[in-house]
Design a protein around this motif. Structure first.
Motif, PDB file in Angstrom:
ATOM      1  N   PRO A   1     -18.503 -21.938 -13.785  1.00 34.85           N
ATOM      2  CA  PRO A   1     -18.865 -20.553 -13.691  1.00 34.85           C
ATOM      3  C   PRO A   1     -19.171 -20.235 -12.377  1.00 34.85           C
ATOM      4  CG  PRO A   1     -19.803 -21.829 -15.641  1.00 34.85           C
ATOM      5  CD  PRO A   1     -19.145 -22.790 -14.809  1.00 34.85           C
ATOM      6  N   GLY A   2     -18.973 -18.919 -11.983  1.00 40.15           N
ATOM      7  CA  GLY A   2     -19.276 -18.904 -10.673  1.00 40.15           C
ATOM      8  C   GLY A   2     -20.716 -18.564 -10.267  1.00 40.15           C
ATOM      9  N   TYR A   3     -20.951 -18.892  -8.839  1.00 35.69           N
ATOM     10  CA  TYR A   3     -22.519 -18.724  -8.518  1.00 35.69           C
ATOM     11  C   TYR A   3     -22.831 -16.998  -8.597  1.00 35.69           C
ATOM     12  CZ  TYR A   3     -21.852 -23.242  -6.308  1.00 35.69           C
ATOM     13  OH  TYR A   3     -21.416 -24.420  -5.972  1.00 35.69           O
TER      14      TYR A   3
ATOM     15  N   THR B   1     -29.311 -24.162  -6.441  1.00 34.32           N
ATOM     16  CA  THR B   1     -29.363 -23.682  -7.973  1.00 34.32           C
ATOM     17  C   THR B   1     -28.207 -23.045  -8.509  1.00 34.32           C
ATOM     18  OG1 THR B   1     -30.597 -22.313  -9.538  1.00 34.32           O
ATOM     19  CG2 THR B   1     -30.203 -21.384  -7.150  1.00 34.32           C
ATOM     20  N   ASN B   2     -27.520 -23.480  -9.816  1.00 31.29           N
ATOM     21  CA  ASN B   2     -26.485 -22.794 -10.384  1.00 31.29           C
ATOM     22  C   ASN B   2     -26.210 -23.239 -11.709  1.00 31.29           C
ATOM     23  OD1 ASN B   2     -25.452 -25.482 -10.396  1.00 31.29           O
ATOM     24  ND2 ASN B   2     -23.398 -24.678 -10.283  1.00 31.29           N
ATOM     25  N   THR B   3     -25.388 -22.620 -12.296  1.00 30.18           N
ATOM     26  CA  THR B   3     -25.375 -22.891 -13.837  1.00 30.18           C
ATOM     27  C   THR B   3     -23.881 -23.389 -13.915  1.00 30.18           C
ATOM     28  OG1 THR B   3     -26.893 -21.215 -14.681  1.00 30.18           O
ATOM     29  CG2 THR B   3     -25.031 -22.075 -16.132  1.00 30.18           C
ATOM     30  N   SER B   4     -23.515 -24.467 -14.534  1.00 26.51           N
ATOM     31  CA  SER B   4     -22.027 -25.146 -14.605  1.00 26.51           C
ATOM     32  C   SER B   4     -21.931 -25.687 -15.823  1.00 26.51           C
ATOM     33  CB  SER B   4     -22.042 -26.378 -13.669  1.00 26.51           C
ATOM     34  OG  SER B   4     -22.851 -27.278 -14.042  1.00 26.51           O
ATOM     35  N   THR B   5     -20.547 -25.688 -16.332  1.00 24.02           N
ATOM     36  CA  THR B   5     -20.233 -26.174 -17.749  1.00 24.02           C
ATOM     37  C   THR B   5     -19.924 -27.809 -17.415  1.00 24.02           C
ATOM     38  OG1 THR B   5     -19.123 -24.136 -18.146  1.00 24.02           O
ATOM     39  CG2 THR B   5     -18.608 -25.984 -19.611  1.00 24.02           C
TER      40      THR B   5
ATOM     41  N   ASP C   1     -28.214 -17.082  -7.736  1.00 24.81           N
ATOM     42  CA  ASP C   1     -28.352 -18.213  -7.207  1.00 24.81           C
ATOM     43  C   ASP C   1     -28.058 -17.995  -5.749  1.00 24.81           C
ATOM     44  OD1 ASP C   1     -27.844 -19.353  -9.845  1.00 24.81           O
ATOM     45  OD2 ASP C   1     -25.766 -19.204  -9.816  1.00 24.81           O
ATOM     46  N   GLU C   2     -27.961 -16.787  -5.130  1.00 27.17           N
ATOM     47  CA  GLU C   2     -27.614 -16.715  -3.543  1.00 27.17           C
ATOM     48  C   GLU C   2     -28.831 -17.260  -2.869  1.00 27.17           C
ATOM     49  OE1 GLU C   2     -24.211 -13.575  -2.546  1.00 27.17           O
ATOM     50  OE2 GLU C   2     -26.049 -12.622  -3.260  1.00 27.17           O
ATOM     51  N   VAL C   3     -28.528 -18.024  -1.917  1.00 29.08           N
ATOM     52  CA  VAL C   3     -29.671 -18.600  -1.138  1.00 29.08           C
ATOM     53  C   VAL C   3     -29.199 -18.371   0.485  1.00 29.08           C
ATOM     54  CG1 VAL C   3     -30.536 -20.680  -0.024  1.00 29.08           C
ATOM     55  CG2 VAL C   3     -30.336 -20.166  -2.561  1.00 29.08           C
ATOM     56  N   ASP C   4     -30.038 -18.103   1.365  1.00 29.74           N
ATOM     57  CA  ASP C   4     -29.809 -18.188   2.510  1.00 29.74           C
ATOM     58  C   ASP C   4     -31.070 -18.792   3.429  1.00 29.74           C
ATOM     59  OD1 ASP C   4     -29.147 -17.973   5.512  1.00 29.74           O
ATOM     60  OD2 ASP C   4     -28.590 -15.872   5.366  1.00 29.74           O
ATOM     61  N   ARG C   5     -31.246 -20.110   3.444  1.00 29.41           N
ATOM     62  CA  ARG C   5     -32.400 -20.601   4.080  1.00 29.41           C
ATOM     63  C   ARG C   5     -32.276 -21.260   5.274  1.00 29.41           C
ATOM     64  NH1 ARG C   5     -37.545 -19.685   1.383  1.00 29.41           N
ATOM     65  NH2 ARG C   5     -37.157 -19.062  -0.935  1.00 29.41           N
ATOM     66  N   SER C   6     -33.362 -21.502   6.073  1.00 27.47           N
ATOM     67  CA  SER C   6     -32.982 -22.210   7.346  1.00 27.47           C
ATOM     68  C   SER C   6     -34.386 -23.039   7.706  1.00 27.47           C
ATOM     69  CB  SER C   6     -32.932 -21.067   8.675  1.00 27.47           C
ATOM     70  OG  SER C   6     -31.689 -20.462   8.707  1.00 27.47           O
TER      71      SER C   6
END
Length: 944
Positions: A545-547, A627-631, A551-556
């Motif tokens: 399953p797509g992100y 973070t995400n959801t996967s099958t 789930d989107e992240v932009d961290r530094s």
């Protein structure tokens, strides 16, 4: 663009000056840095030469493309291409030593040492060894050449099918630091979240570096955080790019497995150009096309069309006759519809790789040298997931895939890197100012699949391909280092002083896929008048399953570090090194690490060496924020598994009566380590070298990805357990997260012996190398009251299957026996590697007697025969895994024990081994893969 134009102008100016002589100056020294007066320096092929002065210095006018022959009594002769350079310093080694074994990794001294004269063990893999056999990428070369290094390709593991996890001394992929030309290499964007070795870790994608660009690889087998910083707990791999080649060389390699699949074609080239006596440019390129392999067999699930979602008999089939009738009907459907029971693809993924690297330096004048290196790689891959059967209605749409479908995960990996810098001498100190940038992006496209929840619209077929999103990691490191060697400082014979600072910025991003790749479109199945709502279908693209936007992240984060390194030949017999490093991270604080190392010559040719130091590893941004959801298939059933980042309320909140429902786990912090080593080095009979090094590595607060915490109740039913309550309102059945959960201890010993002989006009070499290592989990850590008060949750946080991945899923021992023989134009390379046993342990201790298994050690033999047909053309033929050895089969496999499955064909086993039961997963991948034998041919061209 300006830099590119400048580089082209420099290349053109170098070519224009090619015919003019250049004045080469330099100094010839011995293995310990002592001057070698009276050494001979000749321009090869001419009578033009000179002798070195009292301090080992020389000056000679030669052609820009000349090769210098440097000789001294008692030392091995060296052939050194000038490449247009004006300064050539030469360090000779005694005749018993290999020229490629002078190393720079593991010390910041101004001059390298032989690897038997260092305070730490270092393996050196030369360009000749890299090309001797048929391995076509860096991780596989190291797996067979360096016993302490291990990497094997994975199958059915999402992104990990395309980025091989690798380890040193049995530790994780994120506990070894990779350098290129001594500069920190960026990590991969991928975090391994499936059930593979290296689960929960982030490594470095070694395979984006073309083999044709590599001069040698140095593997430092010692904790080196005090020298190089975070990640260097197990050691350091330093890839040295070619800087001394002239002309044009190229090679073409083709091969395939004995089974006829896994076809490989590789073409590479290297061009070395002198720049008018002031520098060089070395450019390399590679194309690699690798076909997939498949070592699955016919699926033995009894019912492919009429059974339940696992292909077994439905619960209502409770009599033998009913089962026989259903089996006969299903077999008829299989024949009628042409269903292929060999419905999985278990093996190497498909891969196509384009890459290029450059390494260049140019003297600007005033004692300043500018240098640049870096590369660009574009790699695409295709790997299969689990087959979705026709009876898995919640995961399919029979109007599109009436026989079910095999979904594919297609990846695109783009990797770029650039190192730029200036070198100069300032106040007697060698100064090096550099900036290193690296970026790795991994995007996912899913094909031959479906989002089962999308309703059919009038006349429009649902999509079978989806863009599922991307991961991106970038790193920029600015570094200033200064070093100087002093002599005659009081009672000290020599003192090398090195110090410097570093500023680094890391950035991690997750980009969402297209909406259809993750949404629930509302479609339901089995809708009847008595059940108007029907049964729900799975959300998102099957297999991956797509992100999602959530789930989107932009961290530094940034990191500032300073270091000091002192190394002294206190006497002729005693070498001592002291190093310290302080670092401060913007997201979790500071750390200080230090190391003391020494080497003492007991007798001529015999020495003892050792070190003690502490280190650390900062949690990666991927571990902090992914973070995400996967099958994922668990016990043969597709589950929506939520991997949640450490800042999420699910992880941080405590489970209490105030309405907070979470695990109450604290924030991630750095891993801390203490490293001890003790060894001996010896030179015997002037041609045999031997090193033996023992080590212990203690790691506290080691970061792992937890086991999966599962709901017990179905959706829309009242929550019963703590996990049901924590996951209430989330459309997932399981959750996992990162935590500083364990303490480990790793103990082992490395043994390396080399013998090189000259027998008349022939050459003979032997290498015996071995690594024996053992990692044990010493304790479980958790700051969570939710978990501490529940024994079941404690066992789930880090279950016995997870423990086995840390302790024994990789070989605890590896032995490498190699020999090479050369006579005239012919050469033979023979190598056999013993991969030690590995183990599988089920998560449920109640199933141990049924499922647990130890896979025996195996010997893998490689052979290659080469001939230099003419000066411009050489040919090599050979085989890897000459005797077609495979790992042990899973003992639950029906092809091994058919009688075990004749009574009740509805029997299914959990922990993923039900799929082995069904004849799809036959072999363990973690020793050396399961592709069997492979034969190849290679043509080597020298064009100029």
């Amino acid at each position: 663009m300006k830099n590119l134009l400048l580089m082209l102008l420099l290349m053109l100016s170098g070519l224009a000056a090619h015919a003019q002589n250049v004045n080469v100056t330099g100094r010839v020294t011995g293995a310990s840095g002592e001057a070698l007066p009276g050494s001979t320096v000749l321009e090869r092929g001419t009578s033009n030469g000179t002798s070195t002065g009292g301090n080992g210095e020389f000056s000679l006018s030669v052609k820009p493309d000349a090769v210098l022959t440097v000789q001294a009594i008692g030392f091995a002769t060296q052939q050194i291409p000038v490449n247009g350079r004006g300064i050539v310093n030469v360090r000779l080694v005694t005749a018993a030593q290999d020229l490629n074994e002078v190393v720079v990794t593991g010390s910041r001294a101004t001059e390298g040492r032989s690897n038997i004269l260092t305070t730490a063990p270092v393996d050196v893999i030369s360009a000749r060894e890299i090309k001797a056999f048929a391995q076509t990428d860096v991780s596989q070369v190291l797996t067979y050449a360096a016993p302490s290094f291990q990497s094997s390709r994975q199958a059915i593991s999402d992104g990990t099918d395309h980025v091989d996890p690798a380890s040193l001394r049995g530790l994780g992929p994120d506990q070894v630091l990779v350098l290129v030309n001594g500069k920190r290499r960026h990590n991969s964007a991928l975090v391994n979240i499936n059930g593979t070795v290296g689960r929960g870790s982030v490594g470095t994608d070694l395979n984006v570096i073309p083999l044709a660009s590599i001069k040698r690889i140095e593997v430092l087998r010692e904790g080196a955080a005090a020298l190089y910083g975070s990640d260097a707990i197990a050691g350091v791999i330093n890839i040295q790019l070619k800087d001394d080649s002239t002309g044009v060389t190229a090679s073409a390699t083709g091969g395939q497995t004995y089974e006829g699949d896994g076809r490989v074609f590789q073409g590479d080239a290297n061009v070395g150009i002198g720049l008018g006596g002031r520098g060089f440019v070395d450019v390399s390129g590679q194309f690699l096309n690798r076909g997939y392999t498949n070592r699955t067999f016919e699926d033995t699930a009894p019912l492919m069309f009429l059974g339940n979602s696992g292909g077994n008999y439905p619960a209502s089939a409770n009599t033998e006759q009913l089962r026989r009738d259903l089996k006969a009907q299903d077999d008829a459907l299989v024949r009628e519809r042409g269903f292929d029971r060999k419905n999985m693809r278990v093996g190497n993924s498909e891969s196509r790789n384009f890459g290029g690297f450059v390494n260049a330096a140019y003297r600007l004048g005033g004692g300043i040298e500018a240098y640049v290196s870096g590369g660009v790689t574009h790699r695409t891959g295709k790997a299969a997931g689990f087959y979705r059967l026709a009876n898995q209605a919640a995961q399919s749409d029979l109007s599109i895939f009436p026989n079910g479908f095999l979904p594919f995960i297609n990846t695109t990996i783009d990797d770029q890197s650039a190192i730029t810098g200036l070198r100069a001498t300032i106040g007697g100190f060698a100064a090096d100012l550099s900036n290193t940038y690296g970026r790795n992006e991994l995007s996912f496209d899913i094909s031959n699949t479906i989002n089962a929840s999308l309703p059919q619209t009038s006349g429009v077929r649902n999509p079978t391909e989806f863009y599922a999103g991307k991961l991106n990691f970038s790193q920029n490191t600015t570094n200033l280092g200064l070093s100087r060697k002093f002599t005659g400082i009081g009672p000290l014979a020599t003192l090398n002083v090195a110090f410097g600072g570093e500023y680094r910025v890391d950035r991690f991003q997750i980009g969402a896929g297209e909406p259809n790749s993750y949404i629930n479109g509302g479609r339901r199945i089995n809708v009847t008048p008595t059940n108007p709502n029907g049964a729900p279908t799975a959300s998102g693209a099957q297999v991956f399953p797509g992100y999602q936007p959530s789930d989107e992240v932009d961290r530094s984060r940034s990191n500032v570090a300073g270091y000091v390194d002192l190394e002294s030949d206190i006497t002729e017999k005693l070498l001592l090194r002291v190093a310290g490093r302080a670092e401060n991270y913007s997201d979790f604080g500071s750390n200080v690490s230090g190391q003391v190392a020494g080497r003492y010559s007991i007798l001529d040719g015999l020495a003892v060496r050792g070190s003690v130091g502490n280190g650390f590893r900062a949690p990666s941004l991927q571990q902090r924020y992914f973070t995400n959801t996967s099958t994922q298939f668990v016990s043969g059933i597709a589950n929506q598994v939520l991997t949640v980042n450490n800042d999420d309320p699910i992880v941080r909140n405590s489970f209490n009566n105030a309405g907070q429902k979470g695990f109450g786990v604290g924030p991630l912090k750095q891993e801390k380590s203490v490293n001890y080593s003790l060894g001996i080095t010896a030179r015997v009979a002037s041609t045999l070298t031997l090193t033996v090094d023992a080590y212990q590595i203690d790691i506290d607060d080691r970061i792992v990805l937890s086991s999966q915490f599962a709901k017990t109740n179905a959706a829309n039913t009242p929550p019963v357990t703590a996990i049901d309550q924590i996951l209430a309102g989330r459309d997932v059945s399981r959750v996992q997260f990162f935590a500083n959960a364990i303490n480990t201890r790793t103990r082992g010993i490395d043994i390396v012996a080399n013998e090189r002989l000259t027998l008349g006009t022939s050459r003979l070499g032997f290498t015996v190398a071995a690594n024996f290592t053992e990692t044990k989990v010493r304790g479980l850590n958790t700051s969570s009251s939710t978990i501490n008060e529940n024994a079941s949750l404690q066992n789930t946080l880090f279950d016995r299957q997870q423990r086995t991945r840390i302790e024994s899923a990789q070989p605890r021992s590896k032995i490498n026996l190699a020999a090479n023989y050369g006579y005239g134009i012919f050469g033979v390379e023979l190598r056999t590697v013993r991969f030690g046993e590995v183990k599988f342990r089920d998560a449920d201790p109640a199933r141990a007697a049924l499922v647990d298994q130890t896979f025996a050690a195996k010997w893998i033999t490689d052979l290659s025969i080469s001939a230099q047909v003419i000066k411009q053309l050489g040919i090599t033929i050979g085989a890897n895994n000459l005797f077609d050895v495979y790992p042990d089969k899973f003992r639950l496999h029906p092809r091994n024990n058919p009688n075990n499955f004749s009574v009740d064909p509805a029997t299914s086993f959990s922990s993923g081994l039900d799929n082995t039961n069904r004849n799809r997963f036959v072999y363990n991948a973690n020793q050396f893969g399961f592709n069997g034998g492979y034969y190849f041919a290679r043509l080597n061209f020298t064009l100029l």
